[in-house]
Design an enzyme around this catalytic site. Structure first.
Site, PDB file in Angstrom:
ATOM      1  N   HIS A 236       0.804  -1.223   0.000  1.00 32.97           N
ATOM      2  CA  HIS A 236       0.000   0.000   0.000  1.00 32.97           C
ATOM      3  C   HIS A 236       0.839   1.276   0.000  1.00 32.97           C
ATOM      4  O   HIS A 236       0.317   2.358   0.229  1.00 32.97           O
ATOM      5  CB  HIS A 236      -0.989   0.039   1.179  1.00 32.97           C
ATOM      6  CG  HIS A 236      -1.921  -1.131   1.193  1.00 32.97           C
ATOM      7  ND1 HIS A 236      -2.751  -1.446   0.151  1.00 32.97           N
ATOM      8  CD2 HIS A 236      -2.136  -2.089   2.125  1.00 32.97           C
ATOM      9  CE1 HIS A 236      -3.443  -2.524   0.432  1.00 32.97           C
ATOM     10  NE2 HIS A 236      -3.080  -2.950   1.620  1.00 32.97           N
ATOM     11  N   ARG A 293      -2.382  17.466   3.102  1.00 32.86           N
ATOM     12  CA  ARG A 293      -0.986  17.936   3.156  1.00 32.86           C
ATOM     13  C   ARG A 293      -0.393  17.897   1.759  1.00 32.86           C
ATOM     14  O   ARG A 293      -1.048  17.466   0.819  1.00 32.86           O
ATOM     15  CB  ARG A 293      -0.181  16.993   4.043  1.00 32.86           C
ATOM     16  CG  ARG A 293      -0.310  15.551   3.539  1.00 32.86           C
ATOM     17  CD  ARG A 293       0.623  14.600   4.225  1.00 32.86           C
ATOM     18  NE  ARG A 293       0.189  13.217   4.078  1.00 32.86           N
ATOM     19  CZ  ARG A 293       0.432  12.443   3.034  1.00 32.86           C
ATOM     20  NH1 ARG A 293       1.093  12.921   1.997  1.00 32.86           N
ATOM     21  NH2 ARG A 293       0.009  11.201   2.990  1.00 32.86           N
TER      22      ARG A 293
HETATM   23  P1  ADP Z   1      -4.189   4.456   3.928  1.00 29.52           P
HETATM   24  O1  ADP Z   1      -4.706   5.783   4.396  1.00 29.52           O
HETATM   25  O2  ADP Z   1      -3.924   3.510   5.053  1.00 29.52           O
HETATM   26  O3  ADP Z   1      -3.048   4.581   2.964  1.00 29.52           O
HETATM   27  P2  ADP Z   1      -6.144   4.143   1.780  1.00 29.52           P
HETATM   28  O4  ADP Z   1      -7.605   4.155   2.001  1.00 29.52           O
HETATM   29  O5  ADP Z   1      -5.539   5.352   1.159  1.00 29.52           O
HETATM   30  O6  ADP Z   1      -5.407   3.775   3.152  1.00 29.52           O
HETATM   31  O7  ADP Z   1      -5.762   2.887   0.895  1.00 29.52           O
HETATM   32  C1  ADP Z   1      -4.432   2.552   0.597  1.00 29.52           C
HETATM   33  C2  ADP Z   1      -4.403   1.619  -0.605  1.00 29.52           C
HETATM   34  O8  ADP Z   1      -5.164   0.430  -0.326  1.00 29.52           O
HETATM   35  C3  ADP Z   1      -5.032   2.202  -1.857  1.00 29.52           C
HETATM   36  O9  ADP Z   1      -4.118   2.949  -2.623  1.00 29.52           O
HETATM   37  C4  ADP Z   1      -5.468   0.943  -2.580  1.00 29.52           C
HETATM   38  O10 ADP Z   1      -4.344   0.377  -3.225  1.00 29.52           O
HETATM   39  C5  ADP Z   1      -5.876   0.013  -1.462  1.00 29.52           C
HETATM   40  N1  ADP Z   1      -7.335   0.076  -1.194  1.00 29.52           N
HETATM   41  C6  ADP Z   1      -7.988   0.870  -0.327  1.00 29.52           C
HETATM   42  N2  ADP Z   1      -9.314   0.656  -0.348  1.00 29.52           N
HETATM   43  C7  ADP Z   1      -9.522  -0.320  -1.271  1.00 29.52           C
HETATM   44  C8  ADP Z   1     -10.680  -1.017  -1.753  1.00 29.52           C
HETATM   45  N3  ADP Z   1     -11.899  -0.740  -1.292  1.00 29.52           N
HETATM   46  N4  ADP Z   1     -10.507  -1.972  -2.692  1.00 29.52           N
HETATM   47  C9  ADP Z   1      -9.273  -2.273  -3.157  1.00 29.52           C
HETATM   48  N5  ADP Z   1      -8.150  -1.664  -2.737  1.00 29.52           N
HETATM   49  C10 ADP Z   1      -8.261  -0.702  -1.808  1.00 29.52           C
END
Ligand code: ADP
Length: 500
Positions: A236, A293
């Site tokens: 991620h 940010r």
């Molecule tokens: P964080 O704030 O912990 O980084 P995010 O919500 O931004 O979490 O998600 C990080 C990554 O996880 C995303 O870029 C994507 O790759 C994956 N991800 C998040 N939500 C989903 C989802 N509903 N289905 C598939 N992948 C997801």
């Protein structure tokens, strides 16, 4: 305008912010931990103040110490960079209470967007599409959660309301695993963020991560600066970013940009922010979260828009109107960024620490390097192992790709192992080249960590000798010429174009 700004950060972003502040005629003050006493960012500052200790929680996360330093040195504003205190609403509030400008959004906006459940509900309220899911309470016997997960359809993702950096996230393929996953996510989130609230989201298969850069000021203007595709991730975490995305059409860009601006406007968002979306295989987009940010990958946007986002942040924080209107922004060409990490891609990406014996950066037309290190810098265990970002601009994606390969091949780091060879091989991977990206790309495609398979012994010996001669004499450099199975940095793999 401010006379002096304190940078509450380290590494490449502290160096990058200092450059803009100094160009604008301001004095750049900053802080450093014990481990960073000799760090590059310290030498780029006009004034630097020690934060006693080494770990992040003893140093760069200590809002109280940092605020006291700002007060003492007469800084009118604090730039938090990214990470550390940048999305900490309590710190933004402490700055406000102390009469020091926090260069970022208001504490209210940080709070409203930092809570993923609240942010999702706000997005729904203004008609921004969100991933199908359920944000009800996941406490108790989970009977409701089981019913909702069945309605959403497996696989589902359990996510932390306070989440960040992929923490507190669990993928669940079938109902039997739901309870354990919820409990694990709650535990992890409570430990990392002091908040155990989690929610359920449909798991989108093989999505792309596409985000929109937004910017608001205190005069009611909100604009977007196009998208960045950040689908190449490991655990991620983004590794490669580009703009424009290979699949975002002008119509989709307008639609996503408009959705992001609508969301920002409703919460009165000011300063730089990023609205993250995922794009499914059919091209539908869903809101994920807002990062309140400056992003690591902001230079990609700077290159296609020819705007300095840090300068715009400072101007907006000082109360000036945004230096650009939507109609002034005419992004052109294509930009690509690779994050250079001190890690060994051939050994499960374990971080590599030590002294950088030699750093030689690529330079040339449309090549930018934002580096936090230089020759002699120490790469410690205390912080993120990102050393630098290599960013290139091209007339189109293929032009950028060719330039990036050229630059990676000339990026020399001796002393610590880096992912440079891995990045080069990734750039040349036919699937990457063709733009068929998704967030599981690195799990699905084998990208070699090195190209050293057929290196003749003479070359190993020459590389080892060269590295030895460049070492600082304390023998800390290279003991083994071979590919570092024992964890020693390989002189061959870090020698870049010198191999030729
Ligand atoms: P964080 O704030 O912990 O980084 P995010 O919500 O931004 O979490 O998600 C990080 C990554 O996880 C995303 O870029 C994507 O790759 C994956 N991800 C998040 N939500 C989903 C989802 N509903 N289905 C598939 N992948 C997801």
């Amino acid at each position: 305008m401010f006379q002096k700004v304190l940078i509450a950060n380290r590494g490449e972003i502290a160096v990058r912010i200092a450059q803009t502040l100094q160009e604008m005629g301001m004095s750049a003050a900053g802080v450093y931990s014990d481990a960073d006493r000799e760090a590059l960012h310290v030498s780029c500052l006009d004034e630097a103040f020690p934060l006693d200790g080494n770990t992040s929680s003893e140093t760069y996360l200590r809002g109280d110490k940092i605020l006291e330093i700002a007060r003492r040195c007469g800084a009118a504003a604090i730039h938090p960079g990214y990470g550390f205190l940048s999305e900490n609403a309590a710190f933004a509030q402490m700055c406000r209470d102390a009469g020091i400008v926090f260069i970022g959004p208001t504490p209210e906006a940080i709070r409203a967007m930092g809570d993923k459940i609240l942010a999702k509900q706000t997005a729904v309220g203004v008609g921004v599409p969100v991933v199908p899911g359920w944000t009800g309470s996941l406490d108790g016997d989970l009977e409701n959660a089981r019913k909702e997960a069945r309605r959403i359809g497996y696989p589902v993702l359990i996510k932390a309301a306070a989440g960040g950096g992929g923490k507190g996230m669990r993928l669940v393929h079938e109902e039997g695993d739901l309870t354990a996953a919820v409990e694990a996510a709650q535990r992890e989130s409570a430990g990392a963020f002091g908040d155990s609230r989690v929610f359920i989201e449909k798991y989108i298969q093989r999505p792309r991560h596409v985000e929109i850069q937004i910017f608001g000021d205190h005069h009611g203007h909100v604009v977007h600066l196009n998208e960045r595709e950040c689908s190449i991730q490991r655990r991620h975490q983004k590794i490669v970013e580009e703009s424009p995305s290979p699949v975002v059409t002008a119509a989709l860009r307008a639609e996503m940009g408009e959705a992001a601006v609508r969301l920002a406007s409703v919460i009165g968002y000011t300063n730089a922010g990023t609205v993250e979306f995922i794009l499914d295989e059919s091209g539908s987009f869903y809101f994920l979260e807002v990062n309140t940010r400056l992003q690591v990958e902001h230079p990609v946007t700077e290159l296609i828009t020819r705007q300095d986002l840090v300068a715009a942040q400072v101007r907006v924080a000082a109360g000036e109107p945004l230096p650009f209107r939507q109609e002034d922004l005419r992004p052109s060409g294509h930009a690509l960024e690779c994050r250079i990490y001190a890690e060994d891609a051939s050994r499960g990406f374990v971080p590599s620490t030590g002294t950088i014996e030699l750093l030689r950066l690529p330079a040339g037309c449309n090549i930018r390097v934002d580096s936090g290190v230089t020759t002699g810098s120490n790469v410690s265990v205390y912080y993120d192992p990102m050393l630098a970002k290599l960013i290139v601009w091209g007339h189109n994606r293929e032009d950028s790709l060719r330039r990036m390969v050229w630059a990676l091949e000339r990026f020399v780091v001796l002393g610590v192992t880096t992912n440079i060879e891995f990045l080069r091989n990734l750039m040349l991977h036919p699937e990457f080249w063709s733009g068929r990206l998704h967030t599981h790309f690195l799990e699905e495609h084998r990208v070699s960590a090195n190209d050293a398979e057929d290196v003749p012994n003479e070359a190993w010996i020459a590389a080892a000798l060269a590295s030895r001669l460049l070492a600082d004499g304390n023998g800390s450099a290279v003991r083994s010429a071979h590919s570092g199975q024992d964890g020693t940095p390989s002189p061959w793999r870090s020698a870049g174009a010198w191999r030729m």
